[in-house]
Design a protein around this motif. Structure first.
Motif, mmCIF file in Angstrom:
data_model
loop_
_atom_site.group_PDB
_atom_site.id
_atom_site.type_symbol
_atom_site.label_atom_id
_atom_site.label_comp_id
_atom_site.label_asym_id
_atom_site.label_seq_id
_atom_site.Cartn_x
_atom_site.Cartn_y
_atom_site.Cartn_z
ATOM 1 N N ASP A 63 -9.837 1.790 -0.365
ATOM 2 C CA ASP A 63 -9.039 1.835 -1.597
ATOM 3 C C ASP A 63 -8.137 3.080 -1.588
ATOM 4 O O ASP A 63 -6.916 2.995 -1.812
ATOM 5 C CB ASP A 63 -10.033 1.853 -2.777
ATOM 6 C CG ASP A 63 -9.381 1.896 -4.143
ATOM 7 O OD1 ASP A 63 -8.361 2.584 -4.323
ATOM 8 O OD2 ASP A 63 -9.908 1.261 -5.071
ATOM 9 N N LEU A 66 -5.422 3.030 1.359
ATOM 10 C CA LEU A 66 -4.343 2.084 1.048
ATOM 11 C C LEU A 66 -3.349 2.722 0.081
ATOM 12 O O LEU A 66 -2.120 2.609 0.237
ATOM 13 C CB LEU A 66 -4.918 0.813 0.386
ATOM 14 C CG LEU A 66 -5.751 -0.142 1.244
ATOM 15 C CD1 LEU A 66 -6.511 -1.126 0.354
ATOM 16 C CD2 LEU A 66 -4.883 -0.897 2.241
ATOM 17 N N THR A 80 -3.668 1.282 -7.276
ATOM 18 C CA THR A 80 -4.226 0.140 -6.546
ATOM 19 C C THR A 80 -4.284 -1.074 -7.470
ATOM 20 O O THR A 80 -4.912 -1.014 -8.522
ATOM 21 C CB THR A 80 -5.663 0.437 -6.052
ATOM 22 O OG1 THR A 80 -5.695 1.734 -5.468
ATOM 23 C CG2 THR A 80 -6.103 -0.583 -5.030
ATOM 24 N N PHE A 83 -7.548 -5.335 -3.629
ATOM 25 C CA PHE A 83 -7.623 -5.458 -2.167
ATOM 26 C C PHE A 83 -8.787 -6.370 -1.814
ATOM 27 O O PHE A 83 -9.657 -6.647 -2.647
ATOM 28 C CB PHE A 83 -7.764 -4.090 -1.493
ATOM 29 C CG PHE A 83 -9.039 -3.346 -1.779
ATOM 30 C CD1 PHE A 83 -10.154 -3.487 -0.961
ATOM 31 C CD2 PHE A 83 -9.135 -2.486 -2.862
ATOM 32 C CE1 PHE A 83 -11.329 -2.800 -1.223
ATOM 33 C CE2 PHE A 83 -10.310 -1.794 -3.137
ATOM 34 C CZ PHE A 83 -11.411 -1.947 -2.311
ATOM 35 N N SER A 84 -8.752 -6.845 -0.580
ATOM 36 C CA SER A 84 -9.905 -7.583 -0.083
ATOM 37 C C SER A 84 -10.425 -6.867 1.145
ATOM 38 O O SER A 84 -9.656 -6.284 1.915
ATOM 39 C CB SER A 84 -9.531 -9.025 0.246
ATOM 40 O OG SER A 84 -8.632 -9.052 1.313
ATOM 41 N N CYS A 112 -0.352 -3.247 1.927
ATOM 42 C CA CYS A 112 -0.865 -2.386 3.004
ATOM 43 C C CYS A 112 -2.085 -3.042 3.646
ATOM 44 O O CYS A 112 -2.736 -3.893 3.040
ATOM 45 C CB CYS A 112 -1.322 -1.040 2.436
ATOM 46 S SG CYS A 112 -0.043 -0.097 1.587
ATOM 47 N N ARG A 113 -2.362 -2.600 4.859
ATOM 48 C CA ARG A 113 -3.624 -2.941 5.502
ATOM 49 C C ARG A 113 -4.325 -1.651 5.913
ATOM 50 O O ARG A 113 -3.670 -0.631 6.134
ATOM 51 C CB ARG A 113 -3.384 -3.822 6.735
ATOM 52 C CG ARG A 113 -3.111 -5.279 6.390
ATOM 53 C CD ARG A 113 -2.728 -6.051 7.616
ATOM 54 N NE ARG A 113 -2.653 -7.494 7.362
ATOM 55 C CZ ARG A 113 -1.984 -8.340 8.140
ATOM 56 N NH1 ARG A 113 -1.329 -7.900 9.203
ATOM 57 N NH2 ARG A 113 -1.966 -9.630 7.861
ATOM 58 N N THR A 131 -9.331 -4.208 5.704
ATOM 59 C CA THR A 131 -8.910 -4.539 4.344
ATOM 60 C C THR A 131 -7.416 -4.832 4.304
ATOM 61 O O THR A 131 -6.658 -4.434 5.192
ATOM 62 C CB THR A 131 -9.206 -3.395 3.350
ATOM 63 O OG1 THR A 131 -8.361 -2.285 3.663
ATOM 64 C CG2 THR A 131 -10.648 -2.943 3.427
ATOM 65 N N GLN A 132 -7.034 -5.513 3.243
ATOM 66 C CA GLN A 132 -5.628 -5.782 2.955
ATOM 67 C C GLN A 132 -5.482 -5.672 1.442
ATOM 68 O O GLN A 132 -6.328 -6.192 0.712
ATOM 69 C CB GLN A 132 -5.280 -7.183 3.435
ATOM 70 C CG GLN A 132 -3.836 -7.591 3.187
ATOM 71 C CD GLN A 132 -3.514 -8.981 3.745
ATOM 72 O OE1 GLN A 132 -3.583 -9.226 4.923
ATOM 73 N NE2 GLN A 132 -3.163 -9.896 2.867
ATOM 74 N N GLY A 133 -4.431 -5.007 0.988
ATOM 75 C CA GLY A 133 -4.349 -4.813 -0.452
ATOM 76 C C GLY A 133 -2.943 -4.664 -0.977
ATOM 77 O O GLY A 133 -1.972 -4.532 -0.216
ATOM 78 N N SER B 84 -13.123 -9.523 -2.635
ATOM 79 C CA SER B 84 -11.802 -9.092 -3.082
ATOM 80 C C SER B 84 -11.934 -8.594 -4.511
ATOM 81 O O SER B 84 -12.743 -9.109 -5.290
ATOM 82 C CB SER B 84 -10.794 -10.224 -2.985
ATOM 83 O OG SER B 84 -11.130 -11.246 -3.875
ATOM 84 N N ASP C 86 -1.472 -12.271 0.498
ATOM 85 C CA ASP C 86 -0.520 -11.539 -0.339
ATOM 86 C C ASP C 86 0.879 -12.020 0.026
ATOM 87 O O ASP C 86 1.299 -11.889 1.182
ATOM 88 C CB ASP C 86 -0.637 -10.018 -0.101
ATOM 89 C CG ASP C 86 -1.914 -9.441 -0.684
ATOM 90 O OD1 ASP C 86 -2.033 -9.410 -1.916
ATOM 91 O OD2 ASP C 86 -2.797 -9.037 0.090
#
Lengths: 143, 143, 143, 143
Positions: A63, A66, A80, A83-84, A112-113, A131-133, B84, C86
């Motif tokens: 978190d 990112l 934020t 994210f996953s 972002c990743r 993660t990707q968020g 997520s 996303d």
């Protein structure tokens, strides 16, 4: 290069102002140009019942990384949005390293990743989560 | 009812064995029958630079609550596979409450959702984040 | 190289057996060694009300590409467990290209990422969405 | 009640303007007050190679239902920002039903969840996937 040094100094000040990051002992070792790297020394009080780093520490690091990566490309404040995270293996090692990078910077939303690895005594890295968020750009910086 | 009492007692023991949960002061107030509720008293050292509870504390609580809910319906061990999280508003209040419930329990994968709220002095709850995640059932309990 | 040719031929057969992929006109142009690329020609019947490619076509392509990438490193069957997407910008162009790659291949769970771009008349690619997902390895191939 | 009837009529017009939704045969059976339900008749050309409804059809239905639910509480236009989906079991049945509801409507971002079920000949519903997503509110309606 000068910008990245300034970005890193600014990010280190923000991190020092986050009591939770101070509690966890988070360091920011790189920040700028759409990228950020955080590190946390693994110690017992950050672990779960089987001696692995707690997943919550890993998700915290994701978190935060990112958001720092997004902040390095945003003139405004960043927050934020969500994210996953997918855990890949138990986090065991001496350092947790979270490396995030901007994938796409829109006007109001930055995607972002982040890759999270543990580093062994000998410096070997092992991926423990990815993660990707989405980070929101806010007019009044609130984070 | 007897089962839920036993589930809660078992969950409290597991939580007490997680050094990171002890560091954060997490309580488990309900666990059983596919549901779990965690609470954390908001205090300054869990916050970020604007005085809100750090998103990493919220994501930790989600991760842990999802896994306790899944654990309450699994004979084997459980391990967070991934989740997520969508943040809804800054987390401000006196208590963070994470309430998770099982949506579907498969043989090897349990899907759960968790709602995270802050509770005010007067007991009013405000949603601050929602999550959805997958918990793996493992033969050798590792979490 | 021989293996990738065999992987691609096998993937093309699987794709041809998916009526929904035939309906959409999906091609698989590369598959093997933890990577897969799908392409779909953009045409009006795949669009939404503003003339952009429908998000559902993009998420379909992501789902399928993630699973083909995972399948290229798995001896067993594979099944999409879940993914997050996303969207980055409206999908406009002549071709939708989904490029997925394996990030980590565990025994029972393969984590992949997929980048989705539209390709213009002049071949220029523009990112329209990014995804990250988990693919289950199943004993009895069901997908 | 009047409003929900108007919302449903408006949503049906939007759906009829989406060529991809027409191709799939999607119906919207309920829309209003932060809720939306879509249905698709299962037919062979929407399936994958094992006779199950293709996951891409399920993710399309989720994407669209999330956005219609969000649209029912927004004065402006709405645009899917992203979502995560967890598949629960293969989708087998005569109808796919996607029921979405708003969890939190912020000024610029609406968080929704959607449950996807298949309906049997006898009307029995079986959950096949769950999703959670974020919908952006946009000034110029683009979706």
């Amino acid at each position: 290069m000068g910008d990245e040094t300034a970005d890193l100094a600014r990010a280190q000040r923000v991190l020092a102002e986050q009591p939770f990051s101070v509690l966890l002992g988070t360091r920011i070792t790189e920040c700028g140009d759409g990228s950020a790297t955080l590190e946390i020394d693994v110690r017992e009080e950050l672990c779960q019942q089987h001696g692995f780093l707690h997943g919550g520490v890993v998700s915290y690091a994701a978190d935060n990384a990112l958001t720092f990566a997004a902040g390095s490309v945003s003139a405004g404040g960043v927050l934020t949005a969500g994210f996953s995270i997918d855990y890949v293996r138990p986090a065991v090692g001496t350092i947790l390293r979270a490396h995030a990078r901007v994938i796409n910077a829109g006007r109001s939303r930055i995607i972002c990743r982040c890759d999270l690895s543990t580093v062994d005594h000998d410096g070997a890295e092992r991926l423990c989560a990815v993660t990707q968020g989405a980070i929101s750009v806010v007019e009044t910086p609130t984070r």
